[in-house]
Enzyme design. Structure first.
Site, mmCIF file in Angstrom:
data_model
loop_
_atom_site.group_PDB
_atom_site.id
_atom_site.type_symbol
_atom_site.label_atom_id
_atom_site.label_comp_id
_atom_site.label_asym_id
_atom_site.label_seq_id
_atom_site.Cartn_x
_atom_site.Cartn_y
_atom_site.Cartn_z
ATOM 1 N N ARG A 302 0.836 -1.201 0.000
ATOM 2 C CA ARG A 302 0.000 0.000 0.000
ATOM 3 C C ARG A 302 0.875 1.258 0.000
ATOM 4 O O ARG A 302 0.566 2.239 -0.679
ATOM 5 C CB ARG A 302 -0.942 0.008 1.200
ATOM 6 C CG ARG A 302 -1.813 1.252 1.202
ATOM 7 C CD ARG A 302 -2.805 1.282 2.331
ATOM 8 N NE ARG A 302 -3.216 2.677 2.526
ATOM 9 C CZ ARG A 302 -2.767 3.471 3.491
ATOM 10 N NH1 ARG A 302 -1.903 3.022 4.368
ATOM 11 N NH2 ARG A 302 -3.184 4.723 3.592
ATOM 12 N N SER A 317 -7.004 3.261 0.809
ATOM 13 C CA SER A 317 -6.891 2.703 2.158
ATOM 14 C C SER A 317 -6.702 1.197 2.009
ATOM 15 O O SER A 317 -6.452 0.709 0.908
ATOM 16 C CB SER A 317 -8.159 3.014 2.950
ATOM 17 O OG SER A 317 -9.267 2.404 2.321
ATOM 18 N N ASP A 360 -20.625 4.337 9.587
ATOM 19 C CA ASP A 360 -21.214 5.060 10.714
ATOM 20 C C ASP A 360 -21.382 6.524 10.313
ATOM 21 O O ASP A 360 -20.414 7.233 10.089
ATOM 22 C CB ASP A 360 -20.269 4.935 11.922
ATOM 23 C CG ASP A 360 -20.765 5.714 13.108
ATOM 24 O OD1 ASP A 360 -19.942 6.293 13.828
ATOM 25 O OD2 ASP A 360 -22.003 5.758 13.330
ATOM 26 N N GLN A 389 -18.231 7.220 0.434
ATOM 27 C CA GLN A 389 -17.917 7.897 1.692
ATOM 28 C C GLN A 389 -18.308 9.365 1.641
ATOM 29 O O GLN A 389 -18.845 9.906 2.595
ATOM 30 C CB GLN A 389 -16.424 7.764 2.029
ATOM 31 C CG GLN A 389 -16.140 6.549 2.870
ATOM 32 C CD GLN A 389 -14.740 6.010 2.670
ATOM 33 O OE1 GLN A 389 -13.964 6.514 1.879
ATOM 34 N NE2 GLN A 389 -14.408 4.973 3.423
ATOM 35 N N SER A 410 -17.471 -5.129 7.888
ATOM 36 C CA SER A 410 -17.602 -4.008 8.802
ATOM 37 C C SER A 410 -16.231 -3.661 9.363
ATOM 38 O O SER A 410 -15.585 -4.501 9.979
ATOM 39 C CB SER A 410 -18.538 -4.395 9.952
ATOM 40 O OG SER A 410 -18.435 -3.467 11.004
ATOM 41 N N ASN A 411 -15.792 -2.439 9.121
ATOM 42 C CA ASN A 411 -14.458 -2.041 9.544
ATOM 43 C C ASN A 411 -14.518 -1.342 10.905
ATOM 44 O O ASN A 411 -14.160 -0.184 11.048
ATOM 45 C CB ASN A 411 -13.843 -1.120 8.488
ATOM 46 C CG ASN A 411 -12.376 -0.869 8.755
ATOM 47 O OD1 ASN A 411 -11.754 -1.550 9.568
ATOM 48 N ND2 ASN A 411 -11.824 0.113 8.083
ATOM 49 N N SER A 414 -11.530 0.578 12.650
ATOM 50 C CA SER A 414 -11.128 1.964 12.423
ATOM 51 C C SER A 414 -11.457 2.828 13.641
ATOM 52 O O SER A 414 -10.851 3.857 13.863
ATOM 53 C CB SER A 414 -11.815 2.535 11.181
ATOM 54 O OG SER A 414 -13.211 2.509 11.362
ATOM 55 N N GLY A 435 -11.003 -6.071 12.849
ATOM 56 C CA GLY A 435 -10.537 -5.343 14.026
ATOM 57 C C GLY A 435 -9.454 -4.345 13.668
ATOM 58 O O GLY A 435 -9.122 -4.151 12.503
ATOM 59 N N HIS A 463 -25.909 -20.555 10.037
ATOM 60 C CA HIS A 463 -25.587 -21.986 10.188
ATOM 61 C C HIS A 463 -26.615 -22.899 9.561
ATOM 62 O O HIS A 463 -26.414 -24.113 9.477
ATOM 63 C CB HIS A 463 -25.405 -22.343 11.658
ATOM 64 C CG HIS A 463 -24.329 -23.347 11.889
ATOM 65 N ND1 HIS A 463 -23.901 -24.234 10.918
ATOM 66 C CD2 HIS A 463 -23.580 -23.620 12.994
ATOM 67 C CE1 HIS A 463 -22.959 -24.992 11.397
ATOM 68 N NE2 HIS A 463 -22.731 -24.661 12.654
ATOM 69 N N ASP A 467 -21.666 -24.163 6.704
ATOM 70 C CA ASP A 467 -21.063 -24.918 7.806
ATOM 71 C C ASP A 467 -19.692 -24.341 8.153
ATOM 72 O O ASP A 467 -19.127 -23.548 7.407
ATOM 73 C CB ASP A 467 -20.972 -26.406 7.470
ATOM 74 C CG ASP A 467 -20.167 -26.650 6.202
ATOM 75 O OD1 ASP A 467 -20.590 -27.479 5.387
ATOM 76 O OD2 ASP A 467 -19.125 -25.983 6.005
#
Lengths: 493, 379
Positions: A302, A317, A360, A389, A410-411, A414, A435, A463, A467
């Protein structure tokens, strides 16, 4: 009948010497309070007597019509545009009662008295005549002066509705000061006023609090209340001393305001949507699977590509890499890009990888998605992310971007956190929560300790149709693409 | 005219308080303590919310019984609606969003105006006793006539100012409080008229409302009449005429409405003016009734949409379809899902996305999606 009345009055006279003086010294024009039915005695003493008898009962206060005063420029009528009070509301002196409009002028009418609104004479959009009553206010003690007088000049802080009942003697304080007292659970009757006529000022409240808690209070709490200009000097407080307050590392979190009481409100639009989605999500039996990814190589890649992307006008990013790697994984495990119907009878394998990104925003949690990731390069994904964004931040995301997702990432890292238990968003069957990236010591291939950029990932899947082994293999594939980005080149479509 | 830059101003104007306020706020300079009856201030900010907040601040905090103030200000492109107006009825909100143009609601009454740097705003602050709009407008017309003696400018009964008897160059609005009042008006010097006419044209159909409507008029810039009339020249002339008319001798003070230290509480006031609840939520109750066609993969229908909106929030949403294009219970459920939602395309899109997620639609998914898109397009 007359003897008991006199005896009653004498008892009251003993209890309220101040009031006696007040009433006697005025030239009272007894406002008619038809419901009383008491006959009027002409002599001054008798009139005072009459007053006292009436004022012993709080509920039998005087009902004073508050008239619409002259607006100037010869205007005779106005249109009532908005009511700030309704019948039964308590008002304090200087509180805003309504807004009227006449000929391009908007006028705020404020209350002359403390009391309870008993009647509104006009509805919204009605025409009100100057000089006629606007509202009836029931007061629980005698008012100075005639009801027709215009309101006193001390400015009210508009748009604040502070109602505080003052029992016993009349306590003078502006609505801003009263609100400060309410917020700190202070009875105004206990505070010594240092303003004109014993008026209670903001400083008096602050001093009272300081004595109670033994500390100087932080100034930030006051900033919410705009300082009104008052005639007395000591109340012109624009900057009391800043107290030394320990600062907690809450960068983006709003300061909690302690109001001291519970507050109930119905769930509004977006919150309702969240409730519906999560209630539906409850029907899905999820299982979780967590792992950690070594992103050391990706960090280097990056760094190399960031400059190139910026020269093309795009912020690069790590997300575009995560999204592309997920799409490459889904090509091998189409089960995770599927959707089951309501009764879990049929499963639809979606052709397009529309990978959603939990975002968010000020409005709440929304999940816009990048469409057809399987056909996009990492750079294309970065462009799309920038677009989403920007729209999300300015509150302009449309239905097209918010619907049609098949898989979600889902980040949360950050903001913070390592492992999570994300909730699957119906009608999808899988979701991943990333995470935060941490620099941790790890053993390298030679057995030496080296710095590694480690990120944890937490997957959840339905589920009923997915599996554990499938999820595990998908995660391993996704991880291998990120730990060794060069391998992505082999499989890029 | 001397322009002095101000850092701080003190409150309170009575002589016996002035001395004590200086002692209390040793850093404040005593501009308002000069005992003068008239002051002229000019804003250095071109942010509509900061400038409107300063108007409110002066109205709420400064004693205007013995003092009058003239406040001159200009803004970057924005649309300003009156206190009791309906923004959907007054302007093209979609175009404004794409142009990044903010919408503001002022606290005074009156109609909708377009502001940009070619438009001068002036506010006359006085006590309620001295409130006299015609006199204020005469300051404007006399100032212009002194600059250009041949100019045909005249104020009307409705407190407008007309150029050459037909073009509106100024509109008025006012706000009265308990004991003080302000009268503000615009003056078109060199505004962008093409942008003005496009943003002030509403694209919404079927709105039924009791909100104060704007009265459209043909406008012209003073600059078009005489290219030497620019904003700075006119503002200086206005200040001179103000002094002359009322017998003051104030210089023009430059003020910054963003300075929290000078105007405590002004940041909060500016923030409040920008909230959705103030700009859109204060709209008087209104209803929307619109009709459109929706197209599915192989069929179409005609839909009549009825919305009742109070405080900017949808209170009621009913959809009537020409045929049973969608099951009735689905369209009813959608209607009730939208209740309590802000009448705002973004929030409605979020709710629609949630609805589509949780409602089992089966074969009707694409039709429902098409319906939702059409509904949001009409917001």
């Amino acid at each position: 009948m007359a003897t008991t009345a006199v005896r009653g009055s004498l008892r009251i006279l003993k209890r309220m010497p101040q009031l006696t003086y007040h009433c006697y010294s005025q030239c009272p024009r007894l406002p008619s309070t038809g419901s009383e039915g008491a006959f009027q005695i002409i002599t001054p003493f008798g009139a005072a007597q009459q007053r006292h008898f009436r004022t012993t009962y709080r509920s039998n206060g005087q009902i004073l019509p508050f008239k619409l005063s002259d607006i100037g420029e010869g205007i005779r009528e106005v249109i009532v545009k908005e009511w700030y009070v309704k019948e039964g509301d308590k008002v304090s002196q200087f509180d805003s009662i309504c807004e009227v409009q006449s000929d391009k002028a908007s006028v705020t009418i404020t209350s002359r008295y403390d009391g309870v609104i008993r009647k509104l004479y006009y509805g919204v959009e009605d025409t009100a005549l100057v000089g006629t009553p606007l509202v009836d206010i029931e007061t629980d003690r005698t008012q100075e002066g005639s009801p027709e007088e215009d309101v006193v000049e001390t400015p009210a802080v508009s748009h604040q509705h502070t109602h505080q009942e003052i029992k016993g003697h009349k306590t003078q304080a502006t609505p801003a000061v009263r609100r400060l007292a309410i917020e700190n659970n202070i009875k105004l009757s206990e505070v010594v006023g240092t303003g004109k006529d014993g008026r209670i000022l903001k400083e008096d409240i602050l001093n009272f609090l300081a004595k109670q808690t033994g500390a100087i209070l932080p100034y930030e709490g006051d900033q919410q209340v705009p300082t009104p200009a008052v005639r007395t000097t000591a109340s012109v407080t624009s900057k009391p001393d800043k107290a030394p307050v320990t600062t907690y590392p809450t960068a983006a979190a709003p300061r909690p305001v302690f109001t001291g009481k519970d507050r109930t409100e119905p769930l509004k639009g977006i919150q309702k949507a969240m409730v519906k989605i999560m209630t539906a999500a409850l029907k899905i039996p999820p299982f979780g699977y967590c792992d950690e990814v070594d992103l050391t190589q990706l960090v280097k890649l990056r760094m190399q590509l960031k400059g190139l992307a910026e020269s093309r006008g795009v912020k690069l990013s790590y997300m575009p890499f995560f999204i592309k790697a997920a799409s490459l994984g889904l090509l091998h495990f189409p089960m995770l890009n599927a959707s089951v119907d309501e009764g879990c009878q049929n499963i639809t394998y979606k052709a397009s990888h529309n990978i959603g990104l939990a975002m968010d925003t000020p409005q709440g949690l929304i999940v816009p998605n990048v469409k057809s990731v399987q056909t996009l390069s990492v750079y294309d994904i970065a462009v799309e992310l920038n677009r989403l964004q920007n729209l999300g931040a300015s509150g302009q995301l449309g239905t097209a971007d918010l619907t049609g997702g098949t898989f979600t990432l889902s980040n949360i890292g950050s903001i913070g956190g390592t492992y999570a238990k994300p909730v699957i968003l119906p009608p999808e069957v899988a979701i991943g929560a990333l995470g935060k990236m941490q620099v941790l010591p790890r053993f390298d291939a030679q057995g030496d300790i080296a710095k590694a950029h480690i990120m944890s990932v937490s997957w959840s899947a339905d589920h009923r149709v997915v599996d554990g082994a499938t999820m595990c293999r998908f995660s391993n594939l996704w991880r291998s693409y990120l730990e060794n980005p060069a391998s992505m080149v082999l499989d890029l479509k | 005219m001397i322009t002095r830059t101000l850092c701080h101003m003190c409150l309170g104007t009575r002589s016996h308080t002035r001395w004590l306020t200086l002692r209390f706020h040793s850093t404040l300079t005593a501009t308002f303590a000069d005992g003068k009856a008239g002051t002229i201030i000019k804003s250095v900010s071109t942010n509509i919310f900061e400038n409107l907040a300063l108007e409110d601040w002066i109205h709420d905090n400064i004693d205007l019984q013995k003092r009058s103030i003239l406040y001159l200000w200009r803004n970057t492109p924005t649309v300003v609606i009156g206190r009791h107006q309906n923004p959907w009825q007054e302007c093209n909100l979609k175009l404004m969003t794409t142009m990044g143009m903010p919408l503001a609601r002022r606290r005074s009454g009156g109609g909708t105006v377009f502001h940009d740097l070619g438009n001068i705003n002036m506010t006359f602050f006085t006590s309620k006793k001295n409130y006299d709009r015609h006199r204020n407008l005469s300051v404007v017309t006399n100032a212009l006539k002194t600059l250009r003696p041949g100019l045909d400018v005249q104020s009307t009964e409705r407190f407008d100012i007309l150029l050459n008897g037909q073009y509106k160059i100024s509109g008025t609005a006012a706000k009265l409080g308990r004991s003080s009042a302000y009268h503000h008006c615009t003056l078109l010097c060199s505004a962008d008229r093409s942008v003005l006419s496009s943003v002030l044209k509403s694209t919404y159909q079927g709105i039924k409302s009791n909100a104060t409507p704007s009265v459209p008029s043909s406008v012209k810039n003073l600059f078009d009449e005489d290219p030497t009339l620019d904003s700075e020249t006119i503002m200086t002339a206005l200040a001179s005429q103000y002094n002359m008319e009322f017998g003051f001798d104030s210089p023009i003070y430059a003020v910054d409405p963003g300075e929290e230290e000078c105007w405590p509480g002004i940041q909060n006031m500016a923030q409040e003016l920008q909230t959705w609840e103030w700009v859109y939520g204060r709209t008087p109750k209104f209803s929307v009734c619109t009709n459109f066609d929706v197209h599915g993969l192989s069929s179409s229908a005609n839909i009549t949409l009825n919305l009742d909106i109070k405080n900017g929030i949808i209170e009621n949403c009913v959809m009537d379809m020409s045929t049973e294009w969608l099951p009735k219970n689905v369209s009813e459920e959608f209607g009730s899902f939208l209740k309590g939602c802000k009448f705002c395309p973004n929030e409605m899109a979020m709710l629609v996305a949630a609805f589509l997620r949780v409602t089992p639609l089966g074969e009707y998914s694409s039709r429902m999606y098409s319906l939702c898109e059409n509904v949001i397009a009409r917001v």
